[in-house]
Scaffold this motif. Structure first.
Motif, mmCIF file in Angstrom:
data_model
loop_
_atom_site.group_PDB
_atom_site.id
_atom_site.type_symbol
_atom_site.label_atom_id
_atom_site.label_comp_id
_atom_site.label_asym_id
_atom_site.label_seq_id
_atom_site.Cartn_x
_atom_site.Cartn_y
_atom_site.Cartn_z
ATOM 1 N N UNK A 85 0.858 -1.184 0.000
ATOM 2 C CA UNK A 85 0.000 0.000 0.000
ATOM 3 C C UNK A 85 0.888 1.226 0.000
ATOM 4 N N UNK A 86 0.689 2.119 -0.983
ATOM 5 C CA UNK A 86 1.442 3.362 -1.101
ATOM 6 C C UNK A 86 2.939 3.113 -1.259
ATOM 7 N N UNK A 87 3.303 2.653 -2.443
ATOM 8 C CA UNK A 87 4.703 2.364 -2.728
ATOM 9 C C UNK A 87 5.583 3.603 -2.716
ATOM 10 N N UNK A 88 4.982 4.778 -2.768
ATOM 11 C CA UNK A 88 5.786 5.998 -2.705
ATOM 12 C C UNK A 88 6.422 6.173 -1.326
ATOM 13 N N UNK A 89 5.893 5.481 -0.318
ATOM 14 C CA UNK A 89 6.449 5.608 1.025
ATOM 15 C C UNK A 89 7.724 4.775 1.137
ATOM 16 N N UNK A 90 8.662 5.293 1.905
ATOM 17 C CA UNK A 90 9.981 4.675 2.003
ATOM 18 C C UNK A 90 9.915 3.241 2.504
ATOM 19 N N UNK A 91 9.211 3.008 3.600
ATOM 20 C CA UNK A 91 9.183 1.670 4.183
ATOM 21 C C UNK A 91 8.640 0.641 3.219
ATOM 22 N N UNK A 92 7.524 0.978 2.556
ATOM 23 C CA UNK A 92 6.914 0.042 1.624
ATOM 24 C C UNK A 92 7.823 -0.249 0.439
ATOM 25 N N UNK A 93 8.345 0.828 -0.185
ATOM 26 C CA UNK A 93 9.142 0.632 -1.398
ATOM 27 C C UNK A 93 10.423 -0.141 -1.117
ATOM 28 N N UNK A 94 11.072 0.157 -0.003
ATOM 29 C CA UNK A 94 12.328 -0.531 0.294
ATOM 30 C C UNK A 94 12.087 -1.975 0.737
ATOM 31 N N UNK A 95 10.961 -2.225 1.421
ATOM 32 C CA UNK A 95 10.644 -3.599 1.796
ATOM 33 C C UNK A 95 10.309 -4.426 0.563
ATOM 34 N N UNK A 96 9.511 -3.857 -0.351
ATOM 35 C CA UNK A 96 9.197 -4.560 -1.597
ATOM 36 C C UNK A 96 10.463 -4.872 -2.377
ATOM 37 N N UNK A 97 11.341 -3.890 -2.492
ATOM 38 C CA UNK A 97 12.605 -4.105 -3.196
ATOM 39 C C UNK A 97 13.391 -5.261 -2.579
ATOM 40 N N UNK A 98 13.407 -5.309 -1.256
ATOM 41 C CA UNK A 98 14.134 -6.365 -0.564
ATOM 42 C C UNK A 98 13.490 -7.729 -0.770
ATOM 43 N N UNK A 99 12.152 -7.784 -0.755
ATOM 44 C CA UNK A 99 11.449 -9.051 -0.984
ATOM 45 C C UNK A 99 11.725 -9.560 -2.397
ATOM 46 N N UNK A 100 11.673 -8.674 -3.379
ATOM 47 C CA UNK A 100 11.930 -9.068 -4.770
ATOM 48 C C UNK A 100 13.333 -9.642 -4.917
ATOM 49 N N UNK A 101 14.303 -8.991 -4.306
ATOM 50 C CA UNK A 101 15.686 -9.477 -4.408
ATOM 51 C C UNK A 101 15.858 -10.814 -3.706
ATOM 52 N N UNK A 102 15.278 -10.949 -2.517
ATOM 53 C CA UNK A 102 15.389 -12.209 -1.782
ATOM 54 C C UNK A 102 14.695 -13.338 -2.539
ATOM 55 N N UNK A 103 13.552 -13.038 -3.146
ATOM 56 C CA UNK A 103 12.842 -14.048 -3.930
ATOM 57 C C UNK A 103 13.667 -14.472 -5.136
ATOM 58 N N UNK A 104 14.287 -13.511 -5.792
ATOM 59 C CA UNK A 104 15.126 -13.821 -6.950
ATOM 60 C C UNK A 104 16.270 -14.759 -6.557
ATOM 61 N N UNK A 105 16.847 -14.510 -5.396
ATOM 62 C CA UNK A 105 17.946 -15.353 -4.940
ATOM 63 C C UNK A 105 17.501 -16.796 -4.724
ATOM 64 N N UNK A 106 16.224 -16.978 -4.399
ATOM 65 C CA UNK A 106 15.698 -18.328 -4.180
ATOM 66 C C UNK A 106 15.026 -18.908 -5.424
ATOM 67 N N UNK A 107 15.113 -18.192 -6.548
ATOM 68 C CA UNK A 107 14.574 -18.709 -7.796
ATOM 69 C C UNK A 107 13.105 -18.434 -8.028
ATOM 70 N N UNK A 108 12.514 -17.503 -7.267
ATOM 71 C CA UNK A 108 11.111 -17.166 -7.441
ATOM 72 C C UNK A 108 10.954 -15.886 -8.249
ATOM 73 N N UNK A 109 9.944 -15.839 -9.111
ATOM 74 C CA UNK A 109 9.515 -14.580 -9.688
ATOM 75 C C UNK A 109 8.503 -13.955 -8.739
ATOM 76 N N UNK A 110 8.198 -12.671 -8.943
ATOM 77 C CA UNK A 110 7.293 -11.971 -8.042
ATOM 78 C C UNK A 110 6.243 -11.204 -8.822
#
Length: 351
Positions: A85-110
């Protein structure tokens, strides 16, 4: 919105189709197109030998209508969903970025859905949208107003949540809001300030409410006056508007802002009214965004480890996919007070 590896965008009308069609698969397998469709969607009214012929034809021709064929063959879709919710906010955008990277490392698309509001209706729609995209698990980031009673999630779908009202109902990961807030308030009190004023986040935000509660407790435990919090909406603009009020109150010598953006707005308002940070007013933020180091003066702040939070969220999904039951599990990621030049002992306002 798919962050990577998602389905190809639709082609303009009239263009030549690239790649095999459902009809090509049907001809290769010697079945009807309807049978191919049933296999693709995981329907159970297909004979095992027929299903296998269709899967073999899909693999031979390189046909992948969605992730269903992979799920039937390998037992997973290789994808996780993210609701924010509200990706313009710092916490949301940086958490999403981190989840995407961690998922990529485990072979998952998002696959990401950014809901317009934190209401249960919008979240329900987001869950349905992701469910149609065939996912193995779901990460919910800051479902502010929804509750387990108001949001129906698919049964048996692994879920991990971050700083939301679902903590205790689904495996959760969050920053140490309590420890970070205590560190900020105790730092300012330790410098000799009589009390600490607070620029708070919106009331519907669970992290904002924790910070308000702990800030109050810390002042009461130290036998200090507890001012009314000034409510912002996480933006620099709201910090600036509240900063005008802070500048007009000569009793204010120290401010704890609930995030770094509001702290930035506050600092500008103070400067424009002839007050100096930290000589007149000390300021502490929260989040530890990279830009905070380059404010003037550099901002003292509580740093959250968003990268670690993303890793832990994906790890919780992986453990559930392996069969572990962990409904009320919670991982708390430490925060760190980073002391810079925006805080000092009370100046002329404190005399």
């Amino acid at each position: 919105m798919s962050t990577e590896g998602g389905p190809r965008a639709g082609r303009a009308r009239g263009r030549t189709r690239i790649g095999p069609s459902i009809g090509d698969v049907a001809r290769e397998a010697g079945v009807s197109a309807q049978t191919v469709s049933r296999v693709s969607t995981g329907a159970d009214n297909v004979r095992p030998d027929t299903r296998q012929r269709v899967l073999d034809a899909m693999e031979k021709l390189g046909y992948s209508p969605n992730h269903a064929a992979r799920a039937l063959r390998y037992g997973s879709f290789g994808a996780i969903g993210i609701i924010a919710h509200q990706l313009a906010r710092t916490g949301e955008s940086r958490t999403v970025e981190a989840v995407v990277e961690a998922a990529r490392q485990k072979g998952y698309t998002t696959s990401l859905v950014d809901v317009r509001s934190p209401s249960s209706t919008d979240l329900d729609d987001a869950v349905k949208q992701l469910d149609h995209q065939s996912i193995d698990g779901l990460v919910i980031i800051r479902a502010e107003t929804a509750t387990p009673d108001s949001l129906a999630l698919p049964r048996r779908l692994p879920v991990a949540v971050s700083d939301s009202r679902f903590v205790g109902h689904h495996p959760a990961v969050g920053a140490d809001q309590r420890g970070g807030t205590l560190a900020a308030v105790e730092h300012l009190l330790g410098l000799g300030h009589r009390t600490v004023h607070h620029l708070a986040g919106p009331e519907e935000s669970a992290p904002a409410e924790v910070r308000v509660q702990v800030w109050r407790e810390a002042l009461r435990d130290a036998s200090r006056d507890v001012p009314e919090p000034l409510r912002g909406d996480w933006t620099s603009r709201s910090g600036y508007e509240l900063g005008v009020r802070v500048a007009d109150d000569p009793a204010v010598t120290a401010v704890f802002a609930a995030n770094d953006e509001m702290a930035a707005g506050l600092m500008r308002a103070l400067y424009e009214r002839g007050l100096r940070v930290p000589d007149d007013v000390s300021v502490v933020g929260f989040d530890g965004i990279p830009l905070a180091e380059y404010f003037w003066p550099p901002l003292t702040t509580v740093r959250q480890d968003f990268h670690r939070i993303g890793e832990e969220l994906v790890a919780l999904l992986a453990r559930q996919l392996e069969g572990e039951v962990m409904t009320d599990h919670r991982t708390v990621v430490p925060t760190e007070l980073v002391v810079r030049a925006s805080t000092t002992t009370p100046g002329r306002r404190g005399s």
